[in-house]
Design an enzyme around this catalytic site. Structure first.
Site, PDB file in Angstrom:
ATOM      1  N   CYS A 299       0.809  -1.224   0.000  1.00 54.78           N
ATOM      2  CA  CYS A 299       0.000   0.000   0.000  1.00 54.78           C
ATOM      3  C   CYS A 299       0.842   1.275   0.000  1.00 54.78           C
ATOM      4  CB  CYS A 299      -0.980  -0.019   1.177  1.00 54.78           C
ATOM      5  SG  CYS A 299      -0.202   0.035   2.814  1.00 54.78           S
ATOM      6  N   HIS A 347      -2.623   1.110   6.816  1.00 59.93           N
ATOM      7  CA  HIS A 347      -2.979   1.040   5.394  1.00 59.93           C
ATOM      8  C   HIS A 347      -3.209   2.451   4.845  1.00 59.93           C
ATOM      9  CE1 HIS A 347      -4.173  -1.158   1.822  1.00 59.93           C
ATOM     10  NE2 HIS A 347      -5.175  -0.315   1.669  1.00 59.93           N
ATOM     11  N   HIS A 359      -5.828   1.730  -4.452  1.00 61.31           N
ATOM     12  CA  HIS A 359      -4.910   1.236  -3.420  1.00 61.31           C
ATOM     13  C   HIS A 359      -4.480  -0.199  -3.723  1.00 61.31           C
ATOM     14  CE1 HIS A 359      -7.906  -1.087  -0.666  1.00 61.31           C
ATOM     15  NE2 HIS A 359      -8.416  -0.991  -1.874  1.00 61.31           N
TER      16      HIS A 359
END
Length: 384
Positions: A299, A347, A359
């Site tokens: 990420c 994240h 993402h």
């Protein structure tokens, strides 16, 4: 003569204690029977699909946290390795200078041994004339001064070399610690992912179908919230445009609002377009923890690479990226902003507008578009 009756008291027979032993054996048998029955009791109930989903999601989140620790340790290891290499090079150069200074001292010592040292009086009488004496004395003074400089240089270089060696040793110890942290983080990531895969592998086909249905419902709810945000943002944008138009109309005569800040706004918009163009081009590439491209990403690796494509360097981990730029409220998000998730900030995704983001989700998934409401939002930043 009749026999005399015996005056002895009759002996009382004592009964053996065998029944007690029998009772003890019976009690042991009962305990054994109860233990056997307990062992044969029904196993713990199988977790529900909802519980499995929660457990798997939690394991993936923990893996995400461990991935950020891995990224942090890797970054520290790379920096420390570069520092160690530089220090070792400096130590080698300094050692060469020490050797040069040592050779210079050796040359002076050898010359003095060969020529011997004359006292000033002897030098005066051996000189051809007084001027020669003073010339020779001046030369000797300069030679002595150079020797003293050589000694000072040798001591300085030697001290610096010792200091740099100590720094190199300390840096090597720090590098070893960073490498240990790197291995530990890597193992933690692999452990969490293995647990998640093991849990999923035990599901039946019917259970997997039910789990997939739960995921679809979760995605649908997240999209609904994204649509609500998109409507609110559209309304806010329309209102802002109306106010700007009204303000521009009222300031026509004075020439107010001539656009002194339009350059910076245009620059930010251009960067955001580059960020999103890069992110869109990565859609479909696999998530791989610790990866920074170009074939795969985690990420924060994706967000770092996307902003680098726009000419902006941001840190490697989510924990450092969240500190960059300006904090932005969810309602004020603009394309290119970074949205962070979970309380531990494990994240991050790139906002693309209308409540959606691009993402790198988790292991087993590819870079994709998704609602920012799919996970609990921690906060957002605008890097530049």
């Amino acid at each position: 003569m009749p026999a005399l009756a015996s005056h002895r008291k009759p002996r009382t027979r004592v009964r053996a204690t065998a029944p007690a032993v029998g009772l003890t054996s019976a009690a042991l048998a009962s305990v054994t029977l109860l233990s056997s029955q307990s062992a044969m009791a029904a196993p713990a109930p199988k977790p529900s699909i909802e519980e499995v989903q929660k457990k798997v999601d939690d394991l993936y989140r923990q893996a995400g946290t461990a991935t950020q620790k891995y990224n942090q340790a890797k970054e520290a290891t790379d920096k420390q390795k570069t520092k160690v290499d530089t220090l070792l090079d400096d130590v080698a150069k300094r050692t060469a200078k020490v050797n040069d200074a040592r050779r210079t001292l050796g040359n002076y010592a050898a010359a003095q041994y060969r020529d011997g040292a004359l006292a000033p009086t002897a030098t005066f009488f051996l000189a051809d004339d007084p001027q020669s004496f003073f010339d020779q004395t001046h030369l000797m003074d300069r030679m002595a001064e150079r020797q003293q400089q050589a000694v000072t240089e040798f001591r300085t270089q030697q001290a610096q070399a010792s200091k740099q060696r100590a720094e190199a040793v300390k840096s090597l110890e720090t590098l070893t610690e960073s490498q240990t942290a790197l291995r530990t983080s890597k193992q933690n990531v692999q452990t969490k992912l293995t647990e998640a895969r093991t849990l999923l592998s035990k599901l039946t086909a019917e259970e997997k179908a039910r789990l997939a249905e739960l995921e679809r419902k979760k995605e649908a709810e997240a999209k609904r919230k994204a649509q609500e945000l998109a409507k609110k943002q559209a309304a806010a944008k329309k209102e802002a445009a109306r106010k700007a138009e009204k303000s521009g109309a009222s300031g026509t005569e004075t020439g107010s609002g001539s656009g002194s800040g339009s350059g910076s706004g245009s620059s930010a918009s251009t960067k955001a377009e580059k960020v999103l163009a890069f992110a869109r081009a990565q859609i479909g590439k696999p998530y791989v923890w610790g990866a920074t491209g170009p074939a795969s990403y985690d990420c924060s690796g994706l967000t770092q690479a996307a902003w680098k494509a726009a000419g902006v360097d941001i840190p490697r981990t989510t924990w450092d990226q969240v500190k960059v730029g300006t904090r932005i409220a969810t309602a004020d998000l603009q394309p290119g902003d970074l949205v962070f998730f979970y309380d531990d900030i494990s994240h991050v995704g790139i906002y693309k507008g209308d409540g959606m983001m691009i993402h790198a989700p988790k292991p087993g998934a590819n870079v994709r578009e998704e609602s920012i409401y799919y996970m609990p939002i921690y906060g957002s930043v605008r890097p530049a």
